[in-house]
Scaffold this motif. Structure first.
Motif, PDB file in Angstrom:
ATOM      1  N   GLY A 111       0.893  -1.378   0.049  1.00  0.00           N
ATOM      2  CA  GLY A 111      -0.115  -0.059   0.092  1.00  0.00           C
ATOM      3  C   GLY A 111       0.858   1.238  -0.085  1.00  0.00           C
ATOM      4  O   GLY A 111       1.974   1.302  -0.592  1.00  0.00           O
ATOM      5  N   TYR A 112       0.311   2.463   0.724  1.00  0.00           N
ATOM      6  CA  TYR A 112       1.114   3.753   0.659  1.00  0.00           C
ATOM      7  C   TYR A 112       2.342   3.622   1.389  1.00  0.00           C
ATOM      8  O   TYR A 112       2.244   3.115   2.493  1.00  0.00           O
ATOM      9  CB  TYR A 112       0.059   4.818   1.053  1.00  0.00           C
ATOM     10  CG  TYR A 112      -0.996   4.749   0.271  1.00  0.00           C
ATOM     11  CD1 TYR A 112      -1.044   5.623  -1.221  1.00  0.00           C
ATOM     12  CD2 TYR A 112      -2.323   4.377   0.699  1.00  0.00           C
ATOM     13  CE1 TYR A 112      -1.868   5.718  -1.984  1.00  0.00           C
ATOM     14  CE2 TYR A 112      -3.661   4.921  -0.297  1.00  0.00           C
ATOM     15  CZ  TYR A 112      -3.287   5.198  -1.592  1.00  0.00           C
ATOM     16  OH  TYR A 112      -4.498   5.449  -2.261  1.00  0.00           O
ATOM     17  N   CYS A 113       3.359   4.129   0.824  1.00  0.00           N
ATOM     18  CA  CYS A 113       4.622   4.304   1.527  1.00  0.00           C
ATOM     19  C   CYS A 113       4.998   5.791   1.044  1.00  0.00           C
ATOM     20  O   CYS A 113       5.754   5.952  -0.132  1.00  0.00           O
ATOM     21  CB  CYS A 113       5.523   3.246   1.175  1.00  0.00           C
ATOM     22  SG  CYS A 113       7.269   3.556   2.016  1.00  0.00           S
ATOM     23  N   ILE A 114       4.667   6.749   2.005  1.00  0.00           N
ATOM     24  CA  ILE A 114       4.333   8.090   1.402  1.00  0.00           C
ATOM     25  C   ILE A 114       5.316   9.163   2.406  1.00  0.00           C
ATOM     26  O   ILE A 114       5.245   8.879   3.629  1.00  0.00           O
ATOM     27  CB  ILE A 114       3.195   8.911   1.179  1.00  0.00           C
ATOM     28  CG1 ILE A 114       2.348   7.776   0.277  1.00  0.00           C
ATOM     29  CG2 ILE A 114       3.148  10.137   0.775  1.00  0.00           C
ATOM     30  CD1 ILE A 114       2.943   7.843  -1.378  1.00  0.00           C
ATOM     31  N   GLY A 115       6.039   9.893   2.004  1.00  0.00           N
ATOM     32  CA  GLY A 115       6.733  10.839   3.037  1.00  0.00           C
ATOM     33  C   GLY A 115       7.540  10.456   3.938  1.00  0.00           C
ATOM     34  O   GLY A 115       8.631   9.619   3.662  1.00  0.00           O
ATOM     35  N   GLY A 116       7.015  10.503   5.265  1.00  0.00           N
ATOM     36  CA  GLY A 116       7.786   9.688   6.505  1.00  0.00           C
ATOM     37  C   GLY A 116       7.751   8.319   6.147  1.00  0.00           C
ATOM     38  O   GLY A 116       8.649   7.630   6.657  1.00  0.00           O
ATOM     39  N   GLY A 117       6.872   7.747   5.569  1.00  0.00           N
ATOM     40  CA  GLY A 117       6.677   6.461   5.190  1.00  0.00           C
ATOM     41  C   GLY A 117       8.083   5.868   4.532  1.00  0.00           C
ATOM     42  O   GLY A 117       8.692   5.095   4.906  1.00  0.00           O
ATOM     43  N   VAL A 118       8.351   6.721   3.468  1.00  0.00           N
ATOM     44  CA  VAL A 118       9.690   6.418   2.717  1.00  0.00           C
ATOM     45  C   VAL A 118      10.727   6.574   3.619  1.00  0.00           C
ATOM     46  O   VAL A 118      11.889   5.765   3.482  1.00  0.00           O
ATOM     47  CB  VAL A 118       9.602   7.604   1.500  1.00  0.00           C
ATOM     48  CG1 VAL A 118      11.198   7.353   0.663  1.00  0.00           C
ATOM     49  CG2 VAL A 118       8.810   7.043   0.502  1.00  0.00           C
ATOM     50  N   ALA A 119      10.879   7.465   4.530  1.00  0.00           N
ATOM     51  CA  ALA A 119      12.097   7.872   5.353  1.00  0.00           C
ATOM     52  C   ALA A 119      12.196   6.583   6.443  1.00  0.00           C
ATOM     53  O   ALA A 119      13.382   6.247   6.652  1.00  0.00           O
ATOM     54  CB  ALA A 119      11.728   9.223   6.190  1.00  0.00           C
ATOM     55  N   VAL A 120      10.869   6.125   6.916  1.00  0.00           N
ATOM     56  CA  VAL A 120      11.328   5.051   7.774  1.00  0.00           C
ATOM     57  C   VAL A 120      11.659   3.678   6.983  1.00  0.00           C
ATOM     58  O   VAL A 120      12.810   2.791   7.572  1.00  0.00           O
ATOM     59  CB  VAL A 120       9.776   4.511   8.315  1.00  0.00           C
ATOM     60  CG1 VAL A 120       9.838   3.002   8.914  1.00  0.00           C
ATOM     61  CG2 VAL A 120       9.051   5.509   9.203  1.00  0.00           C
ATOM     62  N   ALA A 121      11.251   3.385   5.674  1.00  0.00           N
ATOM     63  CA  ALA A 121      11.712   2.643   4.934  1.00  0.00           C
ATOM     64  C   ALA A 121      13.192   2.471   4.647  1.00  0.00           C
ATOM     65  O   ALA A 121      13.879   1.485   4.649  1.00  0.00           O
ATOM     66  CB  ALA A 121      10.894   2.458   3.494  1.00  0.00           C
ATOM     67  N   LEU A 122      13.690   3.716   4.312  1.00  0.00           N
ATOM     68  CA  LEU A 122      14.938   3.904   3.957  1.00  0.00           C
ATOM     69  C   LEU A 122      15.837   3.772   5.300  1.00  0.00           C
ATOM     70  O   LEU A 122      17.060   3.525   5.075  1.00  0.00           O
ATOM     71  CB  LEU A 122      15.217   5.472   3.628  1.00  0.00           C
ATOM     72  CG  LEU A 122      14.611   5.831   2.223  1.00  0.00           C
ATOM     73  CD1 LEU A 122      15.180   6.995   1.945  1.00  0.00           C
ATOM     74  CD2 LEU A 122      15.264   4.822   1.213  1.00  0.00           C
ATOM     75  N   SER A 123      15.283   3.759   6.388  1.00  0.00           N
ATOM     76  CA  SER A 123      16.118   3.620   7.647  1.00  0.00           C
ATOM     77  C   SER A 123      16.276   2.198   8.069  1.00  0.00           C
ATOM     78  O   SER A 123      16.947   1.637   8.991  1.00  0.00           O
ATOM     79  CB  SER A 123      15.191   4.171   8.994  1.00  0.00           C
ATOM     80  OG  SER A 123      15.258   5.553   8.735  1.00  0.00           O
ATOM     81  N   CYS A 124      15.334   1.266   7.242  1.00  0.00           N
ATOM     82  CA  CYS A 124      15.813  -0.114   7.223  1.00  0.00           C
ATOM     83  C   CYS A 124      16.813  -0.545   6.418  1.00  0.00           C
ATOM     84  O   CYS A 124      17.063   0.145   5.326  1.00  0.00           O
ATOM     85  CB  CYS A 124      14.698  -0.909   7.044  1.00  0.00           C
ATOM     86  SG  CYS A 124      13.114  -0.554   8.314  1.00  0.00           S
TER      87      CYS A 124
END
Length: 265
Positions: A111-124
């Motif tokens: 589903g949606y991975c937007i804004g801060g979601g992208v930042a969280v994903a990049l932190s993994c």
């Protein structure tokens, strides 16, 4: 583990796998200030738990990983200079804590991975995505500024040209486009995502923890500016692997034609 200080952040352990869930599905798992604070607490707890070897980060429900910041808080938490600074420092600290965690982390994205979601994903460390995922950073549509560290993480992963495209257009990208840019590692059909994540987590958890941690350390140094790299630290973590019981176990298991039983020491 103790309950999260925020009911919209869930944490539990299954065997050697720690699970962190952004739990606000009615808002597509948009992140509030309290959720950022809880994330840091959970990561600290998982870091100290010797039973946990891999951490998976996901969103509740099937419509979103994380859809960005909780806009309903903007007037109270991000409207003035001081409030905005506090929010940014809190969120950056939580993501830095996740990124610098000594254990490997997987982002399970659908589903949606937007804004801060992208930042969280990049932190993994690794991003595993369903084919229904949608990625985007809409800062240019909101008039937001993005700090250096967040931009650098994206540039490190996809390169300067794709990073500019993501920020300049502020549009949403498909999972396949994200894969082509290098934003995610793998893309599978929605009904295959759970199995993929389970397989990856189990595979990593079965490997030598010290070796995995050493690679995470060294890769972290590689992406730093050359003047900031701690090569002596890299040497120490490599030496620790060669001096470990796990190295002896790995050699013995190979000779005995059996699976090794690594203890992380």
């Amino acid at each position: 583990m103790p309950l999260s200080p925020c009911e919209k952040m869930l944490a539990h352990r299954e065997g050697s796998i720690g699970w962190i869930t952004f739990n606000q599905p009615e808002r597509h798992n948009a992140v509030s200030l309290a959720m950022w604070q809880a994330l840091e607490v959970i990561v600290d707890h998982f870091e100290r738990d010797p039973e946990i070897r891999v951490v998976v980060v996901r969103g509740a429900g099937n419509k979103a990983f994380v859809s960005g910041a909780d806009i309903s808080e903007f007037e109270t938490q991000r409207s003035g200079e001081e409030a905005t600074r506090h929010y940014n420092e809190t969120s950056q600290r939580a993501m830095r804590r996740l990124r610098e965690m000594g254990k490997p982390t997987l982002a399970m994205i659908q589903g949606y991975c937007i804004g801060g979601g992208v930042a969280v994903a990049l932190s993994c460390d690794i991003r595993l995505s369903a084919d229904n995922a949608r990625f985007g950073v809409p800062a240019a549509k909101l008039g937001l500024g993005y700090e250096y560290e967040g931009v650098r993480k994206l540039v490190d992963l996809v390169g300067p040209s794709f990073a500019k495209e993501i920020f300049f257009t502020a549009r949403q990208f498909s999972a396949q486009e994200a894969r082509e840019m290098g934003l995610v590692n793998r893309v599978v059909e929605v009904d295959q995502l759970q199995q993929l994540v389970d397989d990856y987590a189990a595979t990593i958890a079965a490997n030598a923890p010290m070796t995995v941690a050493s690679i995470k350390t060294i890769v972290g140094e590689v992406v730093k500016d050359e003047s900031l790299r701690d090569l002596a630290w890299c040497d120490r973590v490599v030496d620790a692997c060669f001096n470990s019981d796990d190295y002896r176990e790995g050699r013995t298991a190979f000779m005995e034609k059996r699976k090794p039983r690594f203890q992380g020491r």
